[in-house]
Scaffold this motif. Sequence first.
Motif, short mmCIF file in Angstrom:
data_model
loop_
_atom_site.label_atom_id
_atom_site.label_comp_id
_atom_site.label_asym_id
_atom_site.label_seq_id
_atom_site.Cartn_x
_atom_site.Cartn_y
_atom_site.Cartn_z
N HIS A 1 0.84 -1.20 0.00
CA HIS A 1 0.00 0.00 0.00
C HIS A 1 0.87 1.25 0.00
O HIS A 1 1.81 1.36 0.78
CB HIS A 1 -0.90 -0.02 1.24
CG HIS A 1 -1.78 1.18 1.35
ND1 HIS A 1 -2.78 1.45 0.45
CD2 HIS A 1 -1.81 2.19 2.26
CE1 HIS A 1 -3.38 2.57 0.80
NE2 HIS A 1 -2.82 3.03 1.90
N GLN A 2 0.55 2.18 -0.87
CA GLN A 2 1.24 3.45 -0.91
C GLN A 2 0.40 4.47 -0.14
O GLN A 2 -0.38 5.20 -0.71
CB GLN A 2 1.44 3.92 -2.35
CG GLN A 2 2.54 3.22 -3.11
CD GLN A 2 3.89 3.50 -2.53
OE1 GLN A 2 4.39 2.71 -1.75
NE2 GLN A 2 4.48 4.61 -2.87
N GLY A 3 0.53 4.50 1.15
CA GLY A 3 -0.24 5.44 1.95
C GLY A 3 0.48 6.75 2.09
O GLY A 3 1.53 6.99 1.48
N ALA A 4 -0.08 7.61 2.88
CA ALA A 4 0.53 8.91 3.13
C ALA A 4 1.85 8.72 3.89
O ALA A 4 2.01 7.78 4.67
CB ALA A 4 -0.41 9.79 3.93
N SER B 1 -8.46 23.15 14.30
CA SER B 1 -9.26 21.96 14.09
C SER B 1 -8.58 21.08 13.05
O SER B 1 -7.71 21.52 12.29
CB SER B 1 -10.67 22.34 13.63
OG SER B 1 -10.62 22.88 12.34
N TRP B 2 -8.99 19.82 13.02
CA TRP B 2 -8.40 18.90 12.05
C TRP B 2 -8.67 19.37 10.63
O TRP B 2 -7.81 19.27 9.76
CB TRP B 2 -8.94 17.48 12.25
CG TRP B 2 -8.40 16.81 13.46
CD1 TRP B 2 -9.07 16.56 14.62
CD2 TRP B 2 -7.07 16.31 13.66
NE1 TRP B 2 -8.25 15.93 15.52
CE2 TRP B 2 -7.02 15.76 14.95
CE3 TRP B 2 -5.94 16.27 12.86
CZ2 TRP B 2 -5.87 15.18 15.47
CZ3 TRP B 2 -4.80 15.69 13.38
CH2 TRP B 2 -4.76 15.15 14.66
N ARG B 3 -9.85 19.89 10.39
CA ARG B 3 -10.21 20.32 9.04
C ARG B 3 -9.43 21.56 8.60
O ARG B 3 -9.36 21.86 7.42
CB ARG B 3 -11.70 20.61 8.96
CG ARG B 3 -12.52 19.34 9.08
CD ARG B 3 -14.00 19.65 9.03
NE ARG B 3 -14.79 18.47 9.29
CZ ARG B 3 -15.37 17.74 8.35
NH1 ARG B 3 -15.25 18.08 7.09
NH2 ARG B 3 -16.07 16.69 8.67
N SER B 4 -8.85 22.28 9.52
CA SER B 4 -8.08 23.48 9.19
C SER B 4 -6.61 23.17 8.92
O SER B 4 -5.82 24.09 8.71
CB SER B 4 -8.16 24.49 10.33
OG SER B 4 -9.49 24.86 10.56
N TYR C 1 -5.73 12.69 10.90
CA TYR C 1 -6.57 12.40 12.07
C TYR C 1 -6.66 10.90 12.33
O TYR C 1 -6.48 10.45 13.46
CB TYR C 1 -7.97 12.99 11.87
CG TYR C 1 -8.96 12.46 12.87
CD1 TYR C 1 -8.97 12.92 14.18
CD2 TYR C 1 -9.87 11.47 12.51
CE1 TYR C 1 -9.87 12.42 15.10
CE2 TYR C 1 -10.77 10.96 13.43
CZ TYR C 1 -10.76 11.44 14.72
OH TYR C 1 -11.64 10.95 15.64
N ASN C 2 -6.97 10.13 11.28
CA ASN C 2 -7.13 8.68 11.46
C ASN C 2 -5.85 8.02 11.95
O ASN C 2 -5.88 7.17 12.85
CB ASN C 2 -7.58 8.02 10.16
CG ASN C 2 -9.03 8.29 9.87
OD1 ASN C 2 -9.81 8.60 10.76
ND2 ASN C 2 -9.40 8.19 8.60
N ARG C 3 -4.73 8.41 11.39
CA ARG C 3 -3.47 7.79 11.82
C ARG C 3 -3.11 8.21 13.24
O ARG C 3 -2.65 7.40 14.03
CB ARG C 3 -2.36 8.15 10.84
CG ARG C 3 -1.26 7.13 10.92
CD ARG C 3 -0.31 7.19 9.78
NE ARG C 3 -0.96 6.92 8.51
CZ ARG C 3 -0.33 7.05 7.34
NH1 ARG C 3 0.92 7.45 7.31
NH2 ARG C 3 -0.95 6.80 6.22
N HIS C 4 -3.33 9.47 13.56
CA HIS C 4 -3.07 9.93 14.94
C HIS C 4 -3.96 9.17 15.93
O HIS C 4 -3.50 8.71 16.98
CB HIS C 4 -3.33 11.43 15.05
CG HIS C 4 -3.29 11.95 16.45
ND1 HIS C 4 -2.15 11.92 17.22
CD2 HIS C 4 -4.24 12.50 17.22
CE1 HIS C 4 -2.41 12.43 18.40
NE2 HIS C 4 -3.68 12.79 18.43
#
Length: 146
Positions: free
Chosen positions: A30-33, A51-54, A66-69
């Motif tokens: 897998h080529q992830g981030a 915020s995460w979205r910012s 966010y998901n990895r954290h």
Amino acid sequence: MDYRLKRDDLTEDEWVKLAPLLPAHRRRGHQGADHRAVINGVFFRNRAACSWRSLPKDYGNWKTVYNRHRRWSLDGTWDAILEALLTGRDETTGPERAVCTDPAVNRVHRPAVTRPTPPRDIRPVITRPAPPRDIRPGKMFEVANW
């Protein structure tokens, strides 16, 4: 991604120490981030208190960061990184960890700042002055009311 070093991003020496402590990608091939960009994104978010979205696009998709954290928080990766980085600390400080806090961001809950109110049974009784008997205009200024 632009790999030019920003002021607060991980340096090459820091990344060399940190890279072996990170888990492999979940799916084979897998080529992830990039883990480095994700960690820099987490650090940026904590510094900027945004915020995460910012999160700026330089660190990748906000949802990936966010998901990895969150995943690393739940599976103990961050704790393992902290323990590994603390193994080289100065032994003269003892087994306790040194915690540094910035007093500019420490806040006290409002009830802790204000003066505590005394219990009801020892509060002073506040009485209001009795109103004058006759409050009609002009009657208040008669000699009998002085």
